[in-house]
Scaffold this motif. Structure first.
Motif, PDB file in Angstrom:
ATOM      1  N   PRO A 192       0.819  -1.227   0.000  1.00 36.48           N
ATOM      2  CA  PRO A 192       0.000   0.000   0.000  1.00 36.48           C
ATOM      3  C   PRO A 192       0.845   1.266   0.000  1.00 36.48           C
ATOM      4  O   PRO A 192       0.441   2.290  -0.551  1.00 36.48           O
ATOM      5  CB  PRO A 192      -0.828  -0.114   1.281  1.00 36.48           C
ATOM      6  CG  PRO A 192      -0.080  -1.060   2.151  1.00 36.48           C
ATOM      7  CD  PRO A 192       0.618  -2.013   1.233  1.00 36.48           C
ATOM      8  N   GLY A 193       2.034   1.186   0.615  1.00 30.03           N
ATOM      9  CA  GLY A 193       2.917   2.350   0.605  1.00 30.03           C
ATOM     10  C   GLY A 193       3.360   2.707  -0.800  1.00 30.03           C
ATOM     11  O   GLY A 193       3.452   3.888  -1.156  1.00 30.03           O
ATOM     12  N   LEU A 194       3.628   1.697  -1.626  1.00 30.19           N
ATOM     13  CA  LEU A 194       4.027   1.942  -3.004  1.00 30.19           C
ATOM     14  C   LEU A 194       2.875   2.550  -3.802  1.00 30.19           C
ATOM     15  O   LEU A 194       3.075   3.493  -4.584  1.00 30.19           O
ATOM     16  CB  LEU A 194       4.486   0.634  -3.650  1.00 30.19           C
ATOM     17  CG  LEU A 194       4.920   0.718  -5.114  1.00 30.19           C
ATOM     18  CD1 LEU A 194       6.122   1.644  -5.266  1.00 30.19           C
ATOM     19  CD2 LEU A 194       5.250  -0.674  -5.656  1.00 30.19           C
ATOM     20  N   VAL A 195       1.671   2.022  -3.593  1.00 29.16           N
ATOM     21  CA  VAL A 195       0.493   2.574  -4.278  1.00 29.16           C
ATOM     22  C   VAL A 195       0.290   4.035  -3.874  1.00 29.16           C
ATOM     23  O   VAL A 195       0.050   4.905  -4.720  1.00 29.16           O
ATOM     24  CB  VAL A 195      -0.757   1.739  -3.967  1.00 29.16           C
ATOM     25  CG1 VAL A 195      -2.005   2.398  -4.546  1.00 29.16           C
ATOM     26  CG2 VAL A 195      -0.601   0.324  -4.508  1.00 29.16           C
ATOM     27  N   TYR A 196       0.395   4.305  -2.578  1.00 31.83           N
ATOM     28  CA  TYR A 196       0.245   5.669  -2.076  1.00 31.83           C
ATOM     29  C   TYR A 196       1.279   6.609  -2.690  1.00 31.83           C
ATOM     30  O   TYR A 196       0.961   7.714  -3.132  1.00 31.83           O
ATOM     31  CB  TYR A 196       0.371   5.653  -0.552  1.00 31.83           C
ATOM     32  CG  TYR A 196       0.442   7.009   0.107  1.00 31.83           C
ATOM     33  CD1 TYR A 196      -0.705   7.788   0.250  1.00 31.83           C
ATOM     34  CD2 TYR A 196       1.649   7.502   0.581  1.00 31.83           C
ATOM     35  CE1 TYR A 196      -0.643   9.035   0.862  1.00 31.83           C
ATOM     36  CE2 TYR A 196       1.722   8.750   1.194  1.00 31.83           C
ATOM     37  CZ  TYR A 196       0.575   9.513   1.325  1.00 31.83           C
ATOM     38  OH  TYR A 196       0.647  10.739   1.927  1.00 31.83           O
ATOM     39  N   THR A 197       2.537   6.148  -2.759  1.00 33.65           N
ATOM     40  CA  THR A 197       3.616   6.974  -3.281  1.00 33.65           C
ATOM     41  C   THR A 197       3.432   7.281  -4.762  1.00 33.65           C
ATOM     42  O   THR A 197       3.762   8.380  -5.224  1.00 33.65           O
ATOM     43  CB  THR A 197       4.969   6.281  -3.056  1.00 33.65           C
ATOM     44  OG1 THR A 197       5.151   6.050  -1.650  1.00 33.65           O
ATOM     45  CG2 THR A 197       6.116   7.118  -3.571  1.00 33.65           C
ATOM     46  N   LEU A 198       2.891   6.341  -5.517  1.00 31.95           N
ATOM     47  CA  LEU A 198       2.720   6.536  -6.955  1.00 31.95           C
ATOM     48  C   LEU A 198       1.454   7.316  -7.301  1.00 31.95           C
ATOM     49  O   LEU A 198       1.448   8.097  -8.256  1.00 31.95           O
ATOM     50  CB  LEU A 198       2.697   5.178  -7.664  1.00 31.95           C
ATOM     51  CG  LEU A 198       3.998   4.375  -7.633  1.00 31.95           C
ATOM     52  CD1 LEU A 198       3.801   3.019  -8.294  1.00 31.95           C
ATOM     53  CD2 LEU A 198       5.129   5.141  -8.305  1.00 31.95           C
TER      54      LEU A 198
END
Length: 204
Positions: A101-107
């Motif tokens: 989820p952190g990667l999704v949030y960052t992108l």
């Protein structure tokens, strides 16, 4: 050549340019071409879509903020998982749970915010639109403005950006124009200060 339409025009600086020229300072006109009002009807009385998007470099700034938030716990769990073999599974599993989820949030978050965040300053008021999941529209009449400040965080400085904080007499708090070129931010703060001094005060 088609003659210009009558009536005053708002500030129209090329905020997406790395080195914008001087902004014009004039009265409000039509809402232009920003995103329409929130779903379900027209904006509340006194609010309208601001004209100007924030600088394109704001995407990098928000991405950097997201990485500062997401990366440390994931990296710590990964490191501990490598150093403590008996607990590796129980350390790498939460690292994965945080990383996805952190990667999704960052992108996703920086790009959505860039589409939503807008600003406009006229002779009469300051308009802003902000948020990414929840969208917030704000307007502050010049007569209600108390102080004008600029702010530059460490990540903003890397990208050559700054923000303008407009403190008002409203209980909702200050209005913020974030993610604009630092030169433009200083110019807007100077112009806002001069403009509010010329308007009969109603902020006390």
């Amino acid at each position: 050549m088609t003659p210009p339409e009558p009536g005053p025009r708002p500030i129209s600086s090329p905020v997406s340019s790395p080195a914008p020229g001087p902004a014009s300072w004039s009265a409000a006109s039509g809402p232009g071409s920003p995103p329409g009002p929130p779903a379900g009807g027209e904006p509340p009385s006194g609010l309208r879509p601001p004209r100007h998007p924030v600088d394109g470099r704001a995407i990098g700034w928000w991405t950097g903020q997201a990485l500062v938030l997401v990366a440390p716990p994931v990296l710590v769990l990964l490191l501990l998982g490598l150093l403590i073999p008996p607990a590796r599974f129980w350390l790498l599993l939460p690292a994965l749970v945080l990383a996805v989820p952190g990667l999704v949030y960052t992108l996703v978050m920086p790009r959505v915010r860039h589409r939503v965040h807008r600003w406009e300053i006229t002779d009469d008021a300051v308009y802003t639109a902000s948020g990414w999941i929840w969208h917030k529209w704000r307007v502050a009449p010049m007569s209600r403005i108390q102080t004008v400040d600029t702010v530059r965080g460490p990540i903003q400085q890397i990208f050559g950006l700054a923000g303008v904080i407009v403190t008002t007499a409203s209980a909702a708090g200050a209005i913020k124009i974030n993610g604009i070129d630092r030169v433009l931010a200083a110019e807007l703060a100077e112009r806002l200060t001069a403009r509010t001094q010329a308007v009969p005060e109603d902020a006390a």
